[in-house]
Design a protein around this motif. Structure first.
Motif, PDB file in Angstrom:
ATOM      1  N   ASP A   1      34.678  36.604  35.030  1.00 20.88           N
ATOM      2  CA  ASP A   1      34.419  35.208  35.405  1.00 20.88           C
ATOM      3  C   ASP A   1      35.692  34.544  35.904  1.00 20.88           C
ATOM      4  O   ASP A   1      35.701  33.877  36.942  1.00 20.88           O
ATOM      5  CB  ASP A   1      33.902  34.394  34.207  1.00 20.88           C
ATOM      6  N   ARG A   2      36.767  34.718  35.166  1.00 20.62           N
ATOM      7  CA  ARG A   2      38.036  34.078  35.530  1.00 20.62           C
ATOM      8  C   ARG A   2      38.581  34.646  36.834  1.00 20.62           C
ATOM      9  O   ARG A   2      39.048  33.903  37.697  1.00 20.62           O
ATOM     10  CB  ARG A   2      39.040  34.230  34.399  1.00 20.62           C
ATOM     11  N   ASP A   3      38.532  35.970  36.982  1.00 25.52           N
ATOM     12  CA  ASP A   3      39.003  36.585  38.224  1.00 25.52           C
ATOM     13  C   ASP A   3      38.174  36.106  39.416  1.00 25.52           C
ATOM     14  O   ASP A   3      38.720  35.764  40.474  1.00 25.52           O
ATOM     15  CB  ASP A   3      38.917  38.110  38.143  1.00 25.52           C
ATOM     16  N   CYS A   4      36.871  36.097  39.243  1.00 26.63           N
ATOM     17  CA  CYS A   4      35.980  35.694  40.320  1.00 26.63           C
ATOM     18  C   CYS A   4      36.224  34.234  40.707  1.00 26.63           C
ATOM     19  O   CYS A   4      36.312  33.912  41.899  1.00 26.63           O
ATOM     20  CB  CYS A   4      34.526  35.913  39.901  1.00 26.63           C
ATOM     21  N   ALA A   5      36.353  33.376  39.730  1.00 31.85           N
ATOM     22  CA  ALA A   5      36.606  31.958  40.014  1.00 31.85           C
ATOM     23  C   ALA A   5      37.902  31.796  40.804  1.00 31.85           C
ATOM     24  O   ALA A   5      37.949  31.067  41.803  1.00 31.85           O
ATOM     25  CB  ALA A   5      36.666  31.158  38.717  1.00 31.85           C
ATOM     26  N   ASP A   6      38.949  32.476  40.372  1.00 31.35           N
ATOM     27  CA  ASP A   6      40.240  32.373  41.066  1.00 31.35           C
ATOM     28  C   ASP A   6      40.148  32.860  42.509  1.00 31.35           C
ATOM     29  O   ASP A   6      40.670  32.219  43.429  1.00 31.35           O
ATOM     30  CB  ASP A   6      41.318  33.169  40.331  1.00 31.35           C
ATOM     31  N   LEU A   7      39.496  33.997  42.715  1.00 28.45           N
ATOM     32  CA  LEU A   7      39.394  34.546  44.065  1.00 28.45           C
ATOM     33  C   LEU A   7      38.524  33.676  44.969  1.00 28.45           C
ATOM     34  O   LEU A   7      38.843  33.502  46.155  1.00 28.45           O
ATOM     35  CB  LEU A   7      38.854  35.972  44.017  1.00 28.45           C
ATOM     36  N   CYS A   8      37.463  33.116  44.425  1.00 27.33           N
ATOM     37  CA  CYS A   8      36.600  32.252  45.234  1.00 27.33           C
ATOM     38  C   CYS A   8      37.324  30.970  45.652  1.00 27.33           C
ATOM     39  O   CYS A   8      37.201  30.527  46.800  1.00 27.33           O
ATOM     40  CB  CYS A   8      35.315  31.912  44.482  1.00 27.33           C
TER      41      CYS A   8
ATOM     42  N   TYR B   1      39.998  38.433  53.586  1.00 32.58           N
ATOM     43  CA  TYR B   1      40.020  38.145  52.150  1.00 32.58           C
ATOM     44  C   TYR B   1      38.608  38.091  51.567  1.00 32.58           C
ATOM     45  O   TYR B   1      38.390  38.389  50.396  1.00 32.58           O
ATOM     46  CB  TYR B   1      40.758  36.824  51.925  1.00 32.58           C
ATOM     47  N   LEU B   2      37.651  37.726  52.390  1.00 34.53           N
ATOM     48  CA  LEU B   2      36.262  37.640  51.924  1.00 34.53           C
ATOM     49  C   LEU B   2      35.713  38.981  51.463  1.00 34.53           C
ATOM     50  O   LEU B   2      34.795  39.027  50.650  1.00 34.53           O
ATOM     51  CB  LEU B   2      35.365  37.045  53.016  1.00 34.53           C
ATOM     52  N   LEU B   3      36.274  40.077  51.967  1.00 32.38           N
ATOM     53  CA  LEU B   3      35.844  41.405  51.514  1.00 32.38           C
ATOM     54  C   LEU B   3      36.157  41.578  50.027  1.00 32.38           C
ATOM     55  O   LEU B   3      35.305  42.009  49.239  1.00 32.38           O
ATOM     56  CB  LEU B   3      36.522  42.500  52.332  1.00 32.38           C
ATOM     57  N   LEU B   4      37.359  41.220  49.626  1.00 28.77           N
ATOM     58  CA  LEU B   4      37.744  41.282  48.212  1.00 28.77           C
ATOM     59  C   LEU B   4      36.896  40.320  47.383  1.00 28.77           C
ATOM     60  O   LEU B   4      36.437  40.657  46.293  1.00 28.77           O
ATOM     61  CB  LEU B   4      39.232  40.943  48.061  1.00 28.77           C
TER      62      LEU B   4
END
Length: 114
Positions: A43-50, A67-70
């Protein structure tokens, strides 16, 4: 893609980030937090990347679409983990992550183009 076309994608990314932040915080309140550790981390990783993807799109960065691929990959990982848990916040997060992953998929470009 011109910057003006990014508004919906940016909103999708931010909606996903907020769903992930809410899920992570809610997971910390669950009775068996140790069972939720992987979910919280993703959750935390996903939030940061988004959020970072939204920033890159907003500033019309030359790497934004790559970056959208990651971002797509982490959203799919997060959705896969969240869907395993029956908490309402996890199910809502999984849905937001799948929506975001699909949007990222439609908009990412290869890292190198000839």
């Amino acid at each position: 893609m011109e910057q003006r076309n990014h508004k919906a994608l940016i909103q999708t990314l931010l909606d996903c980030a907020l769903a992930c932040e809410y899920c992570a915080s809610s997971c910390l309140e669950e009775g068996h937090v140790k069972m939720m550790v992987k979910c919280i981390k993703l959750d935390r990783d996903c939030a940061d990347l988004c959020v970072q993807a939204a920033r890159l799109l907003q500033r019309d960065s030359v790497i934004a679409h790559q970056y959208l691929l990651l971002c797509e990959e982490v959203c799919r990982l997060c959705a896969e983990e969240c869907v395993k848990h029956h908490h309402e916040h996890c199910q809502a997060c999984a849905k937001a992550c799948r929506t975001c992953a699909d949007a990222c998929h439609k908009n990412h470009e290869p890292i190198y183009q000839d």
